[in-house]
Scaffold this active site. Structure first.
Site, mmCIF file in Angstrom:
data_model
loop_
_atom_site.group_PDB
_atom_site.id
_atom_site.type_symbol
_atom_site.label_atom_id
_atom_site.label_comp_id
_atom_site.label_asym_id
_atom_site.label_seq_id
_atom_site.Cartn_x
_atom_site.Cartn_y
_atom_site.Cartn_z
ATOM 1 N N HIS A 130 15.369 17.441 12.347
ATOM 2 C CA HIS A 130 15.500 17.120 13.837
ATOM 3 C C HIS A 130 15.920 15.618 13.907
ATOM 4 O O HIS A 130 16.722 15.239 14.436
ATOM 5 C CB HIS A 130 14.615 17.542 14.864
ATOM 6 C CG HIS A 130 14.743 17.377 16.186
ATOM 7 N ND1 HIS A 130 15.487 18.510 16.945
ATOM 8 C CD2 HIS A 130 14.749 16.512 16.834
ATOM 9 C CE1 HIS A 130 15.400 17.824 18.316
ATOM 10 N NE2 HIS A 130 15.130 16.641 18.200
ATOM 11 N N GLU A 131 14.744 14.908 13.517
ATOM 12 C CA GLU A 131 14.663 13.339 13.650
ATOM 13 C C GLU A 131 15.545 12.949 12.906
ATOM 14 O O GLU A 131 16.350 11.594 13.281
ATOM 15 C CB GLU A 131 13.326 13.049 13.527
ATOM 16 C CG GLU A 131 12.175 13.270 14.408
ATOM 17 C CD GLU A 131 12.503 13.083 15.820
ATOM 18 O OE1 GLU A 131 13.124 12.090 16.135
ATOM 19 O OE2 GLU A 131 12.161 13.938 16.606
ATOM 20 N N HIS A 178 19.006 12.642 14.520
ATOM 21 C CA HIS A 178 19.210 11.616 15.679
ATOM 22 C C HIS A 178 19.407 10.318 14.772
ATOM 23 O O HIS A 178 20.338 9.610 15.306
ATOM 24 C CB HIS A 178 17.811 11.433 16.489
ATOM 25 C CG HIS A 178 17.599 12.397 17.344
ATOM 26 N ND1 HIS A 178 18.419 12.904 18.305
ATOM 27 C CD2 HIS A 178 16.448 13.184 17.597
ATOM 28 C CE1 HIS A 178 17.740 13.575 19.027
ATOM 29 N NE2 HIS A 178 16.471 13.713 18.683
ATOM 30 N N ASP A 206 15.838 16.541 24.811
ATOM 31 C CA ASP A 206 17.174 15.864 24.718
ATOM 32 C C ASP A 206 18.107 16.482 25.434
ATOM 33 O O ASP A 206 18.976 15.820 25.774
ATOM 34 C CB ASP A 206 17.128 16.272 22.955
ATOM 35 C CG ASP A 206 16.470 15.671 22.226
ATOM 36 O OD1 ASP A 206 15.843 14.716 22.379
ATOM 37 O OD2 ASP A 206 16.407 16.019 21.078
HETATM 38 ZN ZN ZN Z 1 15.062 15.229 19.833
#
Ligand code: ZN
Length: 379
Positions: A159-160, A163, A234
């Site tokens: 997930h990170e 980003h 988010d």
């Molecule tokens: Zn996130």
């Protein structure tokens, strides 16, 4: 006390209004040669009674916003007077690395740095302590005791990475400060950016922010074939931003109009009612425009994350191994370079400041408590 009179429930005879009336009367009693200067402060200039601001009363306004880089340096200079700092401490570098910090944030940072030095039994506070303190103020305190399953760690790492990858590859994005999968605050992982000291945002910047926000969700979808609640905040922020782009900033096909007046109920909290000043048809178009902005951002993120599987796997693997990677390491991983061996977490710098393991901030790199992209725990 200076709130707008007559705006609340009930009549104008409550004690507060009487006090304000009396204050206004007394202020008219000052003669110009009395040498009396009356100073007042408020966080809510929007709800002040207009009578307070007439000439002869509070007629000069000094807006105190967040400090700029010079202001931050001077504020730091005040706060470090109370703590012994090492010779390597460069307040200018610290000031440049902390855009968006308020005076209280800076005071907190100095305090945390002093605590860090004390914890390591050092007599002086070094730049390394300031770096640790800055991260703590920026990202929240680490919750090392929180136990994550391997599966949760993997999801957070991808997930990170999503980003970070989108943010790195797109133009107009804020530079990355750090990416971490150590839980901090409510988030299981965070990607922290270094926003400029800017006061104005372009449409390209906001579109990039939207895409970056979806980087986490699409990474989970593509590489783990799942969706998780971690992307909830988010999505919420992206939706809010897209709606503001359409309704407030005039950045859509609907043109430069604002839609919906916010009514601030002074006594009942803020924005309880949104006054609708447009037709059903316009409401439908607004929804479509918001959806279009979101779809474009989502597709943009999807394309980037899917096309860069090599960098994505490298980023996620590095996060799982090291837990935190900085901007330079993100760059090396995306470009496919070998990372230097991991620094020991227990390494403590010497008091002379030589060989300190902190990252050296380049003059153009800045950080701020601006935009952590977290994946909050479902709790
Ligand atoms: Zn996130």
């Amino acid at each position: 006390m200076g709130r707008h009179r007559g705006a609340g429930l009930g009549g104008g005879h409550d004690e507060r209004e009487q006090t304000l009336n009396q204050l206004l009367v007394e202020m008219d009693g000052f003669e110009s040669n009395d040498g009396v200067i009356l100073v007042a402060a408020t966080n809510r200039p929007d709800v002040l009674d207009p009578a307070l601001l007439r000439p002869g009363r509070f007629d000069r306004r000094v807006v105190v916003g967040l400090p700029d880089v010079r202001g931050r340096e001077e504020i730091l200079r005040v706060h470090v007077k109370k703590v012994p700092v090492s010779d390597d401490t460069n307040l200018n570098v610290l000031a440049r690395g902390t855009p968006g910090f308020s005076g209280a944030d800076l005071a907190n940072m100095v305090n945390e740095a002093a605590l860090s030095a004390a914890r390591m039994n050092r007599k002086q506070v070094t730049m390394y302590d300031f770096e640790l303190a800055k991260d703590k103020v920026l990202m929240g305190a680490e919750r090392k005791s929180m136990l994550l399953t391997d599966e949760e760690k993997k999801v957070t790492a991808y997930h990170e990475s999503g980003h970070a990858l989108v943010s790195y590859l797109r133009d107009h994005s804020d530079p990355i400060h750090k990416v971490t999968i150590i839980p901090r605050g409510m988030a299981l992982g965070v990607t922290v950016y270094l926003p400029d000291d800017r006061h104005n945002y372009t449409r390209e910047y906001l579109e990039t922010r939207l895409a970056t926000l979806y980087g986490g969700r699409v990474a989970e979808e593509i590489y783990l074939n799942q969706m998780s609640t971690g992307a909830g905040s988010d999505i919420e922020r992206a939706t809010e931003m897209a709606r503001a782009m359409v309704c407030e900033y005039g950045m859509s096909r609907l043109g430069p109009l604002t839609f919906g007046k916010k009514e601030e109920q002074i006594f009942l909290g803020r924005e309880i009612a949104q006054h609708r000043d447009f037709s059903e048809e316009t409401a439908r178009q607004i929804d479509l425009e918001v959806r279009r902005l979101i779809d474009e951002a989502y597709q943009g993120a999807h394309t980037l994350v899917e096309a860069n599987s090599g960098p994505m796997h490298r980023l996620a693997a590095a996060l799982l191994e090291r837990e935190t990677i900085d901007a330079e390491e993100v760059r090396m991983l995306i470009e496919g370079k070998e990372l230097p061996p991991m620094r020991s977490n227990l390494a403590t710098p010497s008091d002379t400041g030589s060989g300190t393991p902190q990252q050296v901030l380049k003059p153009e790199s800045r950080s701020g408590p601006g935009f952590p992209e977290g994946s909050p725990s479902p709790a």
